[in-house]
Every structure is written in C-alpha cells, then in structure tokens.
Design a protein around this motif. Structure first.
Motif, PDB file in Angstrom:
ATOM      1  N   UNK A   6       0.858  -1.184   0.000  1.00 23.14           N
ATOM      2  CA  UNK A   6       0.000   0.000   0.000  1.00 23.14           C
ATOM      3  C   UNK A   6       0.892   1.233   0.000  1.00 23.14           C
ATOM      4  N   UNK A   7       0.722   2.095  -0.983  1.00 24.03           N
ATOM      5  CA  UNK A   7       1.556   3.288  -1.077  1.00 24.03           C
ATOM      6  C   UNK A   7       0.829   4.489  -0.474  1.00 24.03           C
ATOM      7  N   UNK A   8       1.612   5.480  -0.062  1.00 23.13           N
ATOM      8  CA  UNK A   8       1.038   6.667   0.559  1.00 23.13           C
ATOM      9  C   UNK A   8       2.001   7.837   0.420  1.00 23.13           C
ATOM     10  N   UNK A   9       1.549   9.025   0.767  1.00 22.41           N
ATOM     11  CA  UNK A   9       2.427  10.187   0.809  1.00 22.41           C
ATOM     12  C   UNK A   9       3.441  10.005   1.933  1.00 22.41           C
ATOM     13  N   UNK A  16      -1.088   4.690   7.948  1.00 23.27           N
ATOM     14  CA  UNK A  16      -1.520   3.656   7.017  1.00 23.27           C
ATOM     15  C   UNK A  16      -1.356   2.271   7.628  1.00 23.27           C
ATOM     16  N   UNK A  17      -0.241   2.046   8.291  1.00 20.93           N
ATOM     17  CA  UNK A  17      -0.041   0.747   8.945  1.00 20.93           C
ATOM     18  C   UNK A  17      -1.107   0.512  10.013  1.00 20.93           C
ATOM     19  N   UNK A  24       4.964  -3.874   7.429  1.00 21.12           N
ATOM     20  CA  UNK A  24       6.264  -3.241   7.628  1.00 21.12           C
ATOM     21  C   UNK A  24       6.290  -1.912   6.888  1.00 21.12           C
ATOM     22  N   UNK A  25       6.654  -0.857   7.603  1.00 17.45           N
ATOM     23  CA  UNK A  25       6.699   0.467   7.017  1.00 17.45           C
ATOM     24  C   UNK A  25       7.971   0.667   6.204  1.00 17.45           C
ATOM     25  N   UNK A  31       4.221  -2.618   3.487  1.00 22.32           N
ATOM     26  CA  UNK A  31       4.200  -3.945   2.869  1.00 22.32           C
ATOM     27  C   UNK A  31       3.627  -4.946   3.855  1.00 22.32           C
ATOM     28  N   UNK A  32       2.716  -5.808   3.390  1.00 20.77           N
ATOM     29  CA  UNK A  32       2.079  -6.774   4.286  1.00 20.77           C
ATOM     30  C   UNK A  32       1.560  -7.951   3.477  1.00 20.77           C
ATOM     31  N   UNK A  33       1.206  -9.018   4.162  1.00 18.13           N
ATOM     32  CA  UNK A  33       0.652 -10.192   3.509  1.00 18.13           C
ATOM     33  C   UNK A  33      -0.870 -10.174   3.618  1.00 18.13           C
TER      34      UNK A  33
END
Length: 335
Positions: A6-9, A16-17, A24-25, A31-33
């Motif tokens: 998941x992308x973000x600013x 987001x996490x 993981x940031x 990034x996650x499963x």
C-alpha cells in the motif's frame, strides 16, 4: 498469501499501517501479507493510501537477460496472469544499468513468452482499460513487478468535482482526522477555512465509519446525521464549491456560510477543529492563528502547517508530511 504494497504520501506510513493493522513500514509504503479478499476490503476502506499493489515478483537485474528471466519466472508462477486477461505495462528505472524503453520491452516480451509456454497463447495489451495494470520498477538494479489493484488513485473519492486554491488532498485530509484521534462520540466538526469541503467530508467518513470509496463502488447507506458539520470561508465561490461537493458525498446537512474565520464566533465545544490555513504571505496578511485558536476552547484541533511554522500554542503531537511538493506538518492541539 499475497505480498501486498500500500503506497502513501511520505509521512503517512504509520497511519496507514494502523489502518491495515499489520505490515512493515517503508518510505511512502507499507508492505504486508494478505488475500484477494483483503485486496477488495482495503481498496474499499483505506483512507490514507494512494494505491494498493500486489507484488508479482522481485529480483536482481543488472542486465537485460536478468530482467527478462526474472519477469519470465514471475509470470510462470502466477495463476492469474493468463491469456484471457488483457494487460498494460508501465515501467520506471532509476539508478540502474537499464533505462528507457528497453526496460518495458524486455519485461513485456518475458510476460508474453511465459504465457505462450504455460498456456500456448498470449494475452492482448490494452493501454486504455486493461484487466491487469502492471507496473515494473527498476531501482538500483533491483526489479519489482507489481499489479495495480486500485486502477484509479485511492485519494480520489469521487465527491470533489470542484476544487479551490491550495486544496488538501483527500488522503491527507483523512490523515489529519485520524492523527487527531477524536473521541468516537464527537458530534461537532468545524472548518472555518473550508475551501472545497474536503476536511469536512473526510471527518464525516471517519466519524461515521463510512467506506472511503463508497461512491466509486456505488454503496449507499445511512449518513452520519448525528454529526454537525460546520464550514465557513470568506470566498463565496469556495462555499458554493463545498456545498456541491458535500452534496455529492451525501452530506447535504452540512451548515456552510460565507464568513471571516478570524472574526467568527464559533459554536461552543467540545468538538473537532480542522484547518488547512493559507500559507506564506496569505497567512501573514490574514491574521493570527494563535488568536483564532483561543476562541475554540474545549476543542481538539488538527492544523496542516508549513514545517517551519511555530505557534504560541504547544501541540500535543506533530507529524511531518508532504503536502504535494510542500514540506508540511500536521499539528494537533488540545484547546
């Protein structure tokens, strides 16, 4: 399980996490499963994300043959990149040996060759409306092949048809609300410089527990009618824009009026105050933010400020973020 990105600013990774509940940031990403059901769920609900990607594969690629073989193997391993699904490919390269159209053509050839080997035929390429929008990122000779499951950027909620000067993007507006951590029973939201109404719309979605992408997926449901949404702006055109946008968002009950934020006497708190003030000379000429905050006793306030700006009021917490090209911070005050 899928590897999801998941992308973000920049600056919103922690929020987001927290939305995802795991992962993981990284810089501008979490990034996650997860599963395909998670893909559907998070594309509907995530508020601070830009896009949700599925990682098809990642590998070292310092020369064209490495790039080809990695994409070939990654395609063979999937069970959803089949010839019945058209695809597009967008490729970027930075700090790597391979650059330009060579990267895209090499990966495209690898994908269709793998499909021919696995299925005996290849998929069509559709640049306008593909079933599988693929992205290849080559950075420092490491390639990552990704599927963009969001298609359209998630910060585009579908209600902001008219913008005003220096608008706050929807995911950054949502971040302001989430970072302020308003009490779940908060029933008053005030934005005295409301512009096109984005902060009010995102606050209503968070406090009303509404999916961020409800308009895109044509989901209807009860609006948070217990919320009092109050907005003001000195610009009559901004109020007209906000009224139209909030009606599209299903928030017709928002109370909007042309008023001067610096002199207006706000409703008695407690409540949530959200402000994206004018920057630079516009702010210096407009008035004193500290004096404005003094009139909101009992409120929790979240302000989007230039990173270098300091007020006499001391924030409970601050978060450094990127507001487009500008370095900014979200400052939260208990007034």
């Amino acid at each position: 399980m899928l590897k999801l990105v998941a992308t973000c600013a920049k600056g919103l990774e922690g929020l987001l996490r927290a939305e995802i509940g795991r992962g993981q940031e990284g810089v501008g990403a979490v990034t996650f499963e997860g599963s395909w059901e998670d893909v559907d769920h998070f594309n509907l609900w995530l508020r601070t994300a830009n896009r949700l990607l599925v990682e098809v594969g990642g590998w070292r690629a310092s020369k064209a043959e490495d790039l080809y073989q990695g994409a070939f193997r990654a395609t063979l391993k999937t069970d959803w990149m089949h010839p019945g699904q058209s695809f597009s490919l967008h490729a970027t390269s930075s700090a790597s040996n391979l650059v330009g159209s060579q990267v895209m053509l090499t990966v495209k050839d690898a994908i269709v060759d793998a499909q021919r080997k696995k299925y005996g035929e290849r998929a069509d390429i559709d640049r306008e409306n593909p079933d599988l929008p693929l992205r290849l990122r080559l950075h420092r000779n490491r390639a990552t092949l990704l599927l963009d499951t969001s298609s359209e950027a998630l910060d585009r909620r579908g209600y902001r048809k008219v913008s005003t000067q220096a608008p706050c993007r929807e995911n950054l507006a949502a971040a302001m609300v989430l970072f302020a951590e308003p009490h779940p029973d908060t029933d008053l939201v005030v934005d005295p410089m409301c512009g096109s109404g984005t902060l009010l719309a995102e606050a209503a979605a968070v406090l009303g527990r509404l999916p961020s992408q409800r308009l895109r997926f044509e989901l209807t449901g009860p609006m948070p009618d217990h919320l009092r949404l109050i907005g003001g702006d000195i610009d009559r055109q901004a109020i007209a824009a906000a009224r139209g946008n909030l009606e599209i968002a299903g928030l017709e009950n928002a109370r909007l009026a042309v008023r001067d934020a610096w002199t207006w006497d706000p409703p008695k708190g407690p409540g949530l105050l959200l402000i994206n003030p004018p920057y630079g000379e516009r702010l210096q000429e407009a008035g004193d933010l500290d004096a404005l905050l003094d009139r909101y006793r009992g409120y929790t306030a979240a302000l989007l400020l230039p990173q270098e700006m300091r007020l006499d009021h001391f924030p409970r917490k601050s978060l450094l973020v990127n507001n487009g090209p500008l370095a900014a911070r979200i400052a939260v005050f208990d007034l």
